[in-house]
Design a protein around this motif. Structure first.
Motif, mmCIF file in Angstrom:
data_model
loop_
_atom_site.group_PDB
_atom_site.id
_atom_site.type_symbol
_atom_site.label_atom_id
_atom_site.label_comp_id
_atom_site.label_asym_id
_atom_site.label_seq_id
_atom_site.Cartn_x
_atom_site.Cartn_y
_atom_site.Cartn_z
ATOM 1 N N GLU A 136 0.828 -1.201 0.000
ATOM 2 C CA GLU A 136 0.000 0.000 0.000
ATOM 3 C C GLU A 136 0.865 1.254 0.000
ATOM 4 O OE1 GLU A 136 -3.330 2.580 0.187
ATOM 5 O OE2 GLU A 136 -3.034 0.511 -0.513
ATOM 6 N N ASN A 137 1.923 1.249 0.809
ATOM 7 C CA ASN A 137 2.826 2.406 0.843
ATOM 8 C C ASN A 137 3.501 2.597 -0.505
ATOM 9 O OD1 ASN A 137 2.176 2.710 3.549
ATOM 10 N ND2 ASN A 137 3.973 1.579 4.263
ATOM 11 N N TRP A 138 4.002 1.511 -1.081
ATOM 12 C CA TRP A 138 4.698 1.609 -2.370
ATOM 13 C C TRP A 138 3.756 2.099 -3.471
ATOM 14 C CZ3 TRP A 138 3.678 -1.729 -6.673
ATOM 15 C CH2 TRP A 138 4.450 -1.420 -7.796
ATOM 16 N N ARG A 139 2.534 1.593 -3.501
ATOM 17 C CA ARG A 139 1.595 1.984 -4.555
ATOM 18 C C ARG A 139 1.277 3.471 -4.480
ATOM 19 N NH1 ARG A 139 -1.700 -3.362 -3.488
ATOM 20 N NH2 ARG A 139 -0.906 -4.682 -5.161
ATOM 21 N N ARG A 140 1.105 3.991 -3.267
ATOM 22 C CA ARG A 140 0.790 5.416 -3.131
ATOM 23 C C ARG A 140 1.971 6.293 -3.576
ATOM 24 N NH1 ARG A 140 -1.974 6.841 2.535
ATOM 25 N NH2 ARG A 140 -1.846 8.897 1.524
ATOM 26 N N ILE A 141 3.169 5.884 -3.181
ATOM 27 C CA ILE A 141 4.338 6.678 -3.570
ATOM 28 C C ILE A 141 4.599 6.548 -5.067
ATOM 29 C CG2 ILE A 141 6.847 6.864 -3.289
ATOM 30 C CD1 ILE A 141 6.403 6.260 -0.321
ATOM 31 N N ALA A 142 4.426 5.359 -5.602
ATOM 32 C CA ALA A 142 4.605 5.161 -7.041
ATOM 33 C C ALA A 142 3.587 5.975 -7.836
ATOM 34 C CB ALA A 142 4.485 3.679 -7.389
ATOM 35 N N ALA A 143 2.427 6.246 -7.221
ATOM 36 C CA ALA A 143 1.390 7.030 -7.890
ATOM 37 C C ALA A 143 1.648 8.530 -7.798
ATOM 38 C CB ALA A 143 0.024 6.712 -7.299
ATOM 39 N N GLY A 144 2.709 8.916 -7.067
ATOM 40 C CA GLY A 144 3.091 10.325 -7.050
ATOM 41 C C GLY A 144 2.959 11.042 -5.720
#
Length: 201
Positions: free
Chosen positions: A164-172
């Motif tokens: 979840e953390n990675w997806r949010r950061i990868a999304a910007g």
């Protein structure tokens, strides 16, 4: 007396160099677009030599996270209880922006995670890696069905929080935008683990 140590250091350096060469090529061209022969040529070794270190192409990538396989088991043994120790370790990781928690925005880390989770054959190998981590944790928790069930829940919680953390950061989103939510989510998740696994909490 020093020769075995030297051999081991040279062996570990070869593992590292082959893996990093392969990952660089995979990030540049895509995992499926790079052959094992290309990796061997770039690393200036023969294909048989490469296969002595890494039996499969996927192993070249997973080597970077292989040293974390026993981490949950090691942390759980530090007490005061397994769940408390793992909770503290995960929250400390969020504070440090440890890539394992997913809360890291370094371009190289984001690129590696995109490679890892965006390549089906690597995703399958990550699952196998997580199963071994889970088995090691179950053993550290005392073995048996209850320990295996607990280990499965703990590993799943850590995986879901990190993704979840990675997806949010990868999304910007920025680390600071995500961090407070990540801490709250981790605290809530480990509260749930503690409530559901009283023997280990």
């Amino acid at each position: 007396m020093s020769e075995p140590g030297l051999r081991e250091r040279k062996k570990q350096r070869m593992f590292h160099d082959l893996s990093e060469t392969a990952i660089r090529l995979f990030l540049e061209k895509g995992f499926d677009a790079v052959s094992v022969a290309e990796v061997a040529a770039a690393a200036e070794v023969s294909k048989p030599t490469l296969f002595r270190y890494f039996p499969t192409k996927e192993d070249l990538v997973l080597h970077r996270i292989a040293d974390h396989e026993q981490e949950a088991a090691r942390i759980a043994a530090q007490g005061p209880t397994p769940v408390a120790a793992l909770r503290r370790h995960f929250l400390d990781g969020l504070e440090r922006s440890d890539p394992v928690t997913g809360l890291n925005d370094h371009p190289a880390v984001l690129a590696f995670h995109s490679l890892l989770y965006g390549t089906p054959s690597l995703v399958a190998r990550v699952h196998a890696y997580q199963e071994r981590s889970e088995a090691a944790l179950a053993e550290a928790l005392g073995g048996g069905l209850e320990a295996r069930l607990a280990a499965g829940q703990i590993v799943a919680v850590q995986r879901i929080l990190a993704l979840e953390n990675w997806r949010r950061i990868a999304a910007g989103e920025s680390i600071e935008e995500v961090r407070s939510d990540a801490v709250r989510a981790a605290e809530r998740a480990f509260d749930m683990l503690a409530a559901g696994l009283p023997r280990f909490a």
